[in-house]
Design a protein around this motif. Structure first.
Motif, PDB file in Angstrom:
ATOM      1  N   PRO A 188       0.819  -1.220   0.000  1.00 34.52           N
ATOM      2  CA  PRO A 188       0.000   0.000   0.000  1.00 34.52           C
ATOM      3  C   PRO A 188       0.851   1.268   0.000  1.00 34.52           C
ATOM      4  N   HIS A 189       1.984   1.210   0.718  1.00 29.31           N
ATOM      5  CA  HIS A 189       2.862   2.372   0.779  1.00 29.31           C
ATOM      6  C   HIS A 189       3.453   2.689  -0.596  1.00 29.31           C
ATOM      7  N   VAL A 190       3.938   1.640  -1.289  1.00 28.42           N
ATOM      8  CA  VAL A 190       4.521   1.854  -2.618  1.00 28.42           C
ATOM      9  C   VAL A 190       3.453   2.356  -3.589  1.00 28.42           C
ATOM     10  N   LEU A 191       2.256   1.759  -3.502  1.00 31.50           N
ATOM     11  CA  LEU A 191       1.156   2.197  -4.368  1.00 31.50           C
ATOM     12  C   LEU A 191       0.853   3.671  -4.143  1.00 31.50           C
ATOM     13  N   ALA A 192       0.726   4.050  -2.865  1.00 30.48           N
ATOM     14  CA  ALA A 192       0.378   5.438  -2.547  1.00 30.48           C
ATOM     15  C   ALA A 192       1.471   6.382  -3.036  1.00 30.48           C
ATOM     16  N   GLU A 193       2.729   5.945  -2.843  1.00 35.85           N
ATOM     17  CA  GLU A 193       3.860   6.771  -3.274  1.00 35.85           C
ATOM     18  C   GLU A 193       3.808   7.022  -4.784  1.00 35.85           C
ATOM     19  N   ALA A 194       3.540   5.954  -5.548  1.00 37.02           N
ATOM     20  CA  ALA A 194       3.476   6.096  -7.002  1.00 37.02           C
ATOM     21  C   ALA A 194       2.308   6.992  -7.405  1.00 37.02           C
ATOM     22  N   MET A 195       1.179   6.848  -6.712  1.00 39.33           N
ATOM     23  CA  MET A 195      -0.008   7.604  -7.121  1.00 39.33           C
ATOM     24  C   MET A 195       0.055   9.068  -6.713  1.00 39.33           C
ATOM     25  N   ARG A 196       0.959   9.404  -5.778  1.00 37.15           N
ATOM     26  CA  ARG A 196       1.181  10.814  -5.466  1.00 37.15           C
ATOM     27  C   ARG A 196       1.632  11.556  -6.716  1.00 37.15           C
ATOM     28  N   LEU A 197       2.561  10.931  -7.451  1.00 29.93           N
ATOM     29  CA  LEU A 197       3.042  11.551  -8.681  1.00 29.93           C
ATOM     30  C   LEU A 197       1.906  11.640  -9.703  1.00 29.93           C
ATOM     31  N   VAL A 198       1.146  10.543  -9.836  1.00 27.90           N
ATOM     32  CA  VAL A 198       0.031  10.534 -10.780  1.00 27.90           C
ATOM     33  C   VAL A 198      -0.971  11.634 -10.436  1.00 27.90           C
ATOM     34  N   GLY A 199      -1.276  11.745  -9.138  1.00 29.92           N
ATOM     35  CA  GLY A 199      -2.225  12.768  -8.692  1.00 29.92           C
ATOM     36  C   GLY A 199      -1.721  14.162  -8.999  1.00 29.92           C
ATOM     37  N   ALA A 200      -0.437  14.387  -8.707  1.00 29.30           N
ATOM     38  CA  ALA A 200       0.136  15.708  -8.951  1.00 29.30           C
ATOM     39  C   ALA A 200       0.064  16.073 -10.432  1.00 29.30           C
ATOM     40  N   ILE A 201       0.223  15.072 -11.317  1.00 30.61           N
ATOM     41  CA  ILE A 201       0.152  15.342 -12.758  1.00 30.61           C
ATOM     42  C   ILE A 201      -1.289  15.546 -13.201  1.00 30.61           C
ATOM     43  N   LEU A 202      -2.171  14.637 -12.780  1.00 33.16           N
ATOM     44  CA  LEU A 202      -3.542  14.673 -13.298  1.00 33.16           C
ATOM     45  C   LEU A 202      -4.310  15.901 -12.810  1.00 33.16           C
ATOM     46  N   ILE A 203      -4.046  16.355 -11.586  1.00 35.52           N
ATOM     47  CA  ILE A 203      -4.792  17.521 -11.093  1.00 35.52           C
ATOM     48  C   ILE A 203      -4.396  18.766 -11.907  1.00 35.52           C
ATOM     49  N   ILE A 204      -3.110  18.850 -12.279  1.00 42.98           N
ATOM     50  CA  ILE A 204      -2.678  19.969 -13.116  1.00 42.98           C
ATOM     51  C   ILE A 204      -3.277  19.847 -14.510  1.00 42.98           C
ATOM     52  N   LEU A 205      -3.282  18.617 -15.038  1.00 40.80           N
ATOM     53  CA  LEU A 205      -3.881  18.404 -16.357  1.00 40.80           C
ATOM     54  C   LEU A 205      -5.353  18.806 -16.328  1.00 40.80           C
ATOM     55  N   GLY A 206      -6.063  18.407 -15.253  1.00 41.24           N
ATOM     56  CA  GLY A 206      -7.493  18.696 -15.138  1.00 41.24           C
ATOM     57  C   GLY A 206      -7.793  20.182 -15.156  1.00 41.24           C
ATOM     58  N   VAL A 207      -7.139  20.940 -14.290  1.00 39.39           N
ATOM     59  CA  VAL A 207      -7.435  22.378 -14.253  1.00 39.39           C
ATOM     60  C   VAL A 207      -6.950  23.075 -15.522  1.00 39.39           C
ATOM     61  N   SER A 208      -5.879  22.520 -16.127  1.00 40.22           N
ATOM     62  CA  SER A 208      -5.390  23.205 -17.328  1.00 40.22           C
ATOM     63  C   SER A 208      -6.305  22.947 -18.523  1.00 40.22           C
ATOM     64  N   LEU A 209      -7.115  21.867 -18.478  1.00 45.11           N
ATOM     65  CA  LEU A 209      -8.114  21.679 -19.530  1.00 45.11           C
ATOM     66  C   LEU A 209      -9.043  22.890 -19.537  1.00 45.11           C
ATOM     67  N   ALA A 210      -9.379  23.372 -18.333  1.00 44.05           N
ATOM     68  CA  ALA A 210     -10.260  24.540 -18.220  1.00 44.05           C
ATOM     69  C   ALA A 210      -9.559  25.807 -18.694  1.00 44.05           C
ATOM     70  N   SER A 211      -8.320  26.018 -18.215  1.00 46.91           N
ATOM     71  CA  SER A 211      -7.647  27.276 -18.571  1.00 46.91           C
ATOM     72  C   SER A 211      -7.316  27.315 -20.062  1.00 46.91           C
ATOM     73  N   THR A 212      -7.016  26.145 -20.635  1.00 53.23           N
ATOM     74  CA  THR A 212      -6.723  26.089 -22.070  1.00 53.23           C
ATOM     75  C   THR A 212      -7.934  26.534 -22.883  1.00 53.23           C
ATOM     76  N   ASN A 213      -9.091  26.058 -22.431  1.00 54.94           N
ATOM     77  CA  ASN A 213     -10.342  26.426 -23.073  1.00 54.94           C
ATOM     78  C   ASN A 213     -10.529  27.942 -23.146  1.00 54.94           C
ATOM     79  N   ILE A 214     -10.279  28.588 -22.004  1.00 60.09           N
ATOM     80  CA  ILE A 214     -10.424  30.046 -21.940  1.00 60.09           C
ATOM     81  C   ILE A 214      -9.437  30.722 -22.873  1.00 60.09           C
ATOM     82  N   MET A 215      -8.197  30.171 -22.837  1.00 60.87           N
ATOM     83  CA  MET A 215      -7.142  30.776 -23.631  1.00 60.87           C
ATOM     84  C   MET A 215      -7.449  30.706 -25.121  1.00 60.87           C
ATOM     85  N   ILE A 216      -8.008  29.566 -25.540  1.00 61.89           N
ATOM     86  CA  ILE A 216      -8.324  29.418 -26.962  1.00 61.89           C
ATOM     87  C   ILE A 216      -9.492  30.325 -27.331  1.00 61.89           C
TER      88      ILE A 216
END
Lengths: 428, 166
Positions: A270-298
């Motif tokens: 569980p520790h290794v899984l959580a550690e790996a998913m911290r990186l995934v979470g950090a990437i996906l949350i930025i991707l998610g909000v940037s989908l919104a900001s990209t929309n505005i920018m376009i």
């Protein structure tokens, strides 16, 4: 005027250490507000993360990479490459390069390579007679080598972001994998050549080829060997989809490391899984909000306006590419590769397209620059990771990585001004 | 139960949920390959289930990353200024993060309520509001972590107690 003030404020907040997802999220919330659109639109964009089948590959590949990093696989990888390549002049250094590239391709360039492989390679290089400075420089600059090879996370993410932009040209992730192959090999060849030259007169580092040791090393790595063959062969051969390859890799590595080899105990899982998913979470949350900001920018036609501004100053493609290289190099030292991708690609890609740069080529240029950015002084992230890991002052690492920096800079320039290197394999 | 105990329980809950989601994703994705290869066709609900799991894993991963302040940031200014100033700068940055998370959590709550009123089946009878539920939850928890970090900073303490050294 108001927009300018807001942008300035957000940049200051980012510099003050606010996480980038919050800065981008705020820009999206404010952007929608100013356009008279309900802020719920940000959440609707975030929810679009469930609309992209390719994203399944990101947690699965990350999981496979982290599990491999926690197991004894790095040691076996070094043993195997040493048995196969150690007989050459500069063989041990070439072993380090090859092992790091393969490992980074699987783990994404997130410092895992330096932590997992560097600890093995650095002492090995030193006891092989290589100088302190060369060894440090090699291990640090190899920490990001390999991000141009499938199935690296940055390549996948570039494809995902590019596909959101509804460009006139297709940007398939399979095509990106093909596009990265020759430029990645070029970088490997340049650093390999340098290592070969550097190791002249270093007899201690060489050992004759030993067929028995090679066979033993092959047997030792028997469980890991099918993995790169199946994943890379499957993807490059067009046999399986990327998300299927990711699922295969994750399931296989999970079964081998935990069930068969038992190098990661159940309790630690569980520790290794959580550690790996911290990186995934950090990437996906930025991707998610940037989908919104990209929309505005376009909607605000920012890429178009930016292109008009730049075109007034720069009228040919080659000058544009020079400026792009300088800009990306600076950007790469300050911004994490994943954040840089989701923030800059929506702006840069349409502009580059207007200058006739192929999206595949731009992706490779972008990632190659970011790769060097990882160890560009003063703030390249891998410099700090290596400084911490090997307990050496950062200043020493600046000096140690310098020759590698200039060699790879040369590679980046070749990659930039020779588009065919990236575009020949995908047939563009 | 003490506050620290409550926090530990919450951490375990998050880690446990995350582990279950990851294992489910590996199992489902693996099953789909086996079904496609061996039986000439997979189950239609696995594909949307996997995509929903991406959202859950991503958001829960982001929550656990916020526990140790490991979200991607630029962090240029805070490295060069004096420690006293660093605390103030970071405090402002984290306070701002709290506000942004609260705003997104609130909008996400409205989004979930709307989906609840007009439910759509995402996969195997699981409605869209249940999938989207992770959004207000995650942003609420992330906001909470940054609120605690902000308070700690203005009291002159380190923002994240279990921060790794690099």
């Amino acid at each position: 005027m108001l927009t300018l003030l807001i942008s300035l404020g957000l940049v200051l907040l980012a510099l003050a250490g606010a996480p980038l997802f919050a800065v981008i999220g705020a820009s999206a919330l404010l952007g929608f507000h100013l356009a008279g659109i309900d802020g719920q639109a940000v959440v609707i964009e975030l929810y679009r993360l469930t609309d992209m089948p390719i994203l399944v590959a990101i947690p699965l590949f990350t999981l496979a990479g982290y599990l491999l990093g926690e197991s004894e696989a790095p040691r076996r990888l070094v043993r195997l490459t040493d048995a196969l390549l150690g007989w050459m002049q500069g063989g041990l250094a070439i072993v380090a390069l090859a092992a790091c590239a393969l490992f980074t391709a699987f783990t994404g360039a997130s410092g895992v390579t330096i932590v997992a492989l560097g600890a093995l390679l650095y002492p090995a290089l030193k006891s092989g007679g290589y100088g302190e400075r060369f060894s440090l420089g090699l291990v640090t600059s190899s920490g990001s080598l390999g991000i141009l090879f499938a199935p690296s996370l940055p390549l996948i993410l570039y494809g995902v972001v590019a596909q959101q932009l509804s460009l006139p040209i297709q940007v398939g992730i399979e095509d990106l994998f093909l596009a990265g192959l020759l430029p990645g090999l070029l970088m490997l060849a340049i650093l390999g050549g340098y290592s070969h030259w550097h190791a002249r007169g270093l007899e201690r580092a060489r050992h004759p080829f030993d067929a028995r040791e090679a066979a033993a090393a092959l047997r030792d790595a028997a469980w890991e060997l099918p993995l790169p063959v199946a994943v890379l062969g499957g993807i490059y051969g067009g046999l399986i989809a990327i998300s299927e390859a990711a699922a295969l890799a994750a399931a296989y590595v999970l079964i081998v490391t935990v069930g068969i080899r038992r190098e990661i105990p159940w309790r630690a899982l569980p520790h290794v899984l959580a550690e790996a998913m911290r990186l995934v979470g950090a990437i996906l949350i930025i991707l998610g909000v940037s989908l919104a900001s990209t929309n505005i920018m376009i909607d605000a036609q920012i890429p178009t306006r930016l292109f008009e501004t730049i075109q007034a100053l720069v009228d040919d493609r080659w000058t544009f590419l020079i400026l792009l290289n300088v800009f990306l190099l600076i950007l790469g030292t300050m911004l994490d590769i994943f954040a840089a991708l989701v923030i800059m690609i929506p702006i840069l890609l349409p502009v580059a397209l207007s200058y006739g740069v192929d999206p595949l080529h731009l992706g490779i240029i972008f990632l190659a620059n970011m790769q060097i950015g990882y160890f560009t002084p003063p703030v390249g992230m891998n410099l700090f990771i290596a400084s911490f890991r090997f307990n050496r002052p950062v200043m020493e690492l600046y000096r140690a990585t310098l020759p590698f920096f200039f060699l790879l800079l040369g590679a980046v320039l070749i990659i930039t001004y020779w588009p065919a290197l990236s575009l020949w394999l995908p047939g563009r | 139960m003490t506050l620290a105990g409550l926090q530990r329980l919450l951490h375990r809950l998050e880690d446990g949920l995350l582990a279950v989601a990851v294992v489910a994703m590996v199992a489902l994705a693996g099953l789909q390959i086996v079904l496609r290869a061996g039986f000439d066709g997979g189950l239609t609900w696995i594909e949307p289930a996997l995509r929903a799991l991406v959202l859950w894993i991503g958001m829960l991963g982001a929550v656990t990353a916020s526990r140790s302040g490991r979200h991607i940031r630029i962090d240029l200014l805070t490295r060069v200024v004096e420690p006293r100033w660093r605390h103030w700068l970071q405090g402002i940055g984290y306070g701002f993060t709290t506000v942004v998370c609260a705003a997104i959590a609130w909008h996400a709550g409205r989004f979930v309520r709307l989906e609840f009123e007009f439910p759509v089946n995402v996969f195997a009878g699981v409605p869209s509001w249940a999938v989207a539920l992770v959004l207000p939850l995650a942003f609420g928890l992330i906001g909470l972590r940054y609120l605690l970090a902000t308070v700690a900073l203005f009291r002159g303490r380190e923002p994240f107690p279990d921060q790794p050294p690099c």
